[in-house]
Design a protein around this motif. Structure first.
Motif, short mmCIF file in Angstrom:
data_model
loop_
_atom_site.label_atom_id
_atom_site.label_comp_id
_atom_site.label_asym_id
_atom_site.label_seq_id
_atom_site.Cartn_x
_atom_site.Cartn_y
_atom_site.Cartn_z
N SER A 25 0.83 -1.21 0.00
CA SER A 25 0.00 0.00 0.00
C SER A 25 0.86 1.25 0.00
O SER A 25 0.56 2.23 -0.70
N TYR A 30 0.22 5.35 -0.88
CA TYR A 30 -0.54 5.69 0.32
C TYR A 30 0.38 5.89 1.51
O TYR A 30 1.38 5.17 1.66
N VAL A 32 0.97 5.13 5.18
CA VAL A 32 0.49 3.95 5.91
C VAL A 32 1.12 3.89 7.30
O VAL A 32 2.31 4.17 7.47
N MET A 132 -4.05 4.99 5.42
CA MET A 132 -4.41 3.65 5.85
C MET A 132 -3.74 3.33 7.17
O MET A 132 -2.53 3.55 7.34
N GLN A 285 -0.19 -7.43 -3.51
CA GLN A 285 -0.58 -6.24 -4.27
C GLN A 285 -2.09 -6.22 -4.50
O GLN A 285 -2.73 -5.17 -4.37
N ALA A 288 -3.97 -5.32 -1.36
CA ALA A 288 -3.89 -3.87 -1.14
C ALA A 288 -4.90 -3.13 -2.01
O ALA A 288 -5.57 -2.19 -1.55
N ARG A 289 -5.04 -3.56 -3.25
CA ARG A 289 -6.00 -2.91 -4.15
C ARG A 289 -7.44 -3.19 -3.72
O ARG A 289 -8.30 -2.30 -3.76
N HIS A 292 -9.47 -1.05 -1.30
CA HIS A 292 -10.07 0.21 -1.78
C HIS A 292 -11.17 -0.02 -2.81
O HIS A 292 -11.79 0.94 -3.27
#
Length: 300
Positions: A25, A30, A32, A132, A285, A288-289, A292
């Motif tokens: 992330s 982002y 974090v 985050m 990955q 993490a996507r 959102h």
């Protein structure tokens, strides 16, 4: 966004997976922070390869803060203080990554209104400073889980996700489902605190870890057939326990690197020295996507 990570059992890969998702992330841009609420074993620093916090810090960690001994817990800049050079390497568009460690050798402690108030205050502060905030909770029906539920309840305007980790075994699937749906589980405890049960369930997803690919090289034909058969059985068990689709967010494949050394998987590990599998990095990955992706959290 607040992301709470929990599991019914230890050894599920909860901390190492959550650490890697937090890392990915940050690489995605982002800002974090990672809070180590695994009070009985605050070892997230070892995953990030930060020597000062491998087993928690001597004083000034989250234990000290929540118990009212310090006014603000210690923050460790992971990219600046990690001992792994490959972790320091990142694109200039990457965000920040901070670890808030626990204290060394204190262990679990019961919640109280004062503890919950301090927990709420630090979470409210951090969500205003970071995109985050990942909160790694102790396994099972712990004091940390109860505290997190109470604190999150006091932050109604904050988008919150709950990730429940389990390995892909019959015992782990049943245990994870019980942690959510069972007596004194997340949903029952949440209802007792005033949550809407359906809304809380909608913010929760399961993550399967250490999945073995039936087509993995090195397996005999008999092993591949047996694994495929048991995969089907486990799918049925998970679905009957309300731990399968649509409540499963994603899976993480078995990776020898993570079995031998719980660490962040970097591009260097995958492409340069080839010790980690590309599919593992891709899973982190994707997780993490998905955090959102509101469609992944719609109740279907």
């Amino acid at each position: 966004m607040l992301v709470f990570a929990t599991s019914d059992k230890g050894g599920t890969g909860r901390s190492v997976t959550t650490s890697n998702v937090a890392y990915q992330s940050a690489l995605a841009g982002y800002d974090v922070c990672y809070l180590d609420f695994d009070f009985g074993s605050p070892t997230a620093g070892s995953v990030f390869d930060i020597d000062a916090g491998r087993l928690g810090v001597q004083h000034g960690g989250l234990h000290s803060y929540l118990l009212g001994e310090v006014t603000e817990p210690r923050r460790i800049d992971v990219f600046a203080e990690t001992e792994r050079e490959s972790v320091k390497v990142r694109d200039r568009h990457a965000g920040k990554l901070f670890l808030l460690p626990g204290d060394l050798g204190i262990g679990e402690f019961p919640s109280s209104d004062g503890v919950v108030s301090r927990c709420t205050e630090i979470l409210e502060l951090l969500v205003s400073q970071f995109h985050m905030c990942f909160v790694d909770l102790s396994a099972g029906r712990s004091y940390a889980l109860q505290m997190a539920l109470e604190a999150a309840r006091r932050l109604p305007g904050v988008r919150t996700r709950w990730l429940v980790y389990h390995r892909w075994t019959k015992q782990h699937v049943i245990a994870a489902a019980s942690l959510v749906h069972g007596r004194h589980g997340i949903l029952e405890a949440g209802e007792d605190l005033g949550y809407n049960r359906d809304e809380l369930l909608a913010s929760l997803r399961f993550v399967r870890t250490a999945l073995v690919d039936p087509a993995r090289p090195g397996l005999t034909s008999q092993q591949s057939v047996w694994i495929a058969e048991w995969d089907s059985r486990l799918q049925a068990i998970a679905e009957s326990a309300n731990a399968g689709p649509p409540w499963m967010l994603h899976t993480v494949p078995l990776d020898p690197v993570l079995q031998w050394r719980e660490q962040l998987i970097t591009a260097h590990d995958v492409t340069t020295i080839g010790i980690a599998n590309e599919r593992t990095a891709e899973a982190f990955q994707q997780l993490a996507r998905l955090l959102h992706n509101d469609k992944a959290w719609e109740v279907r």
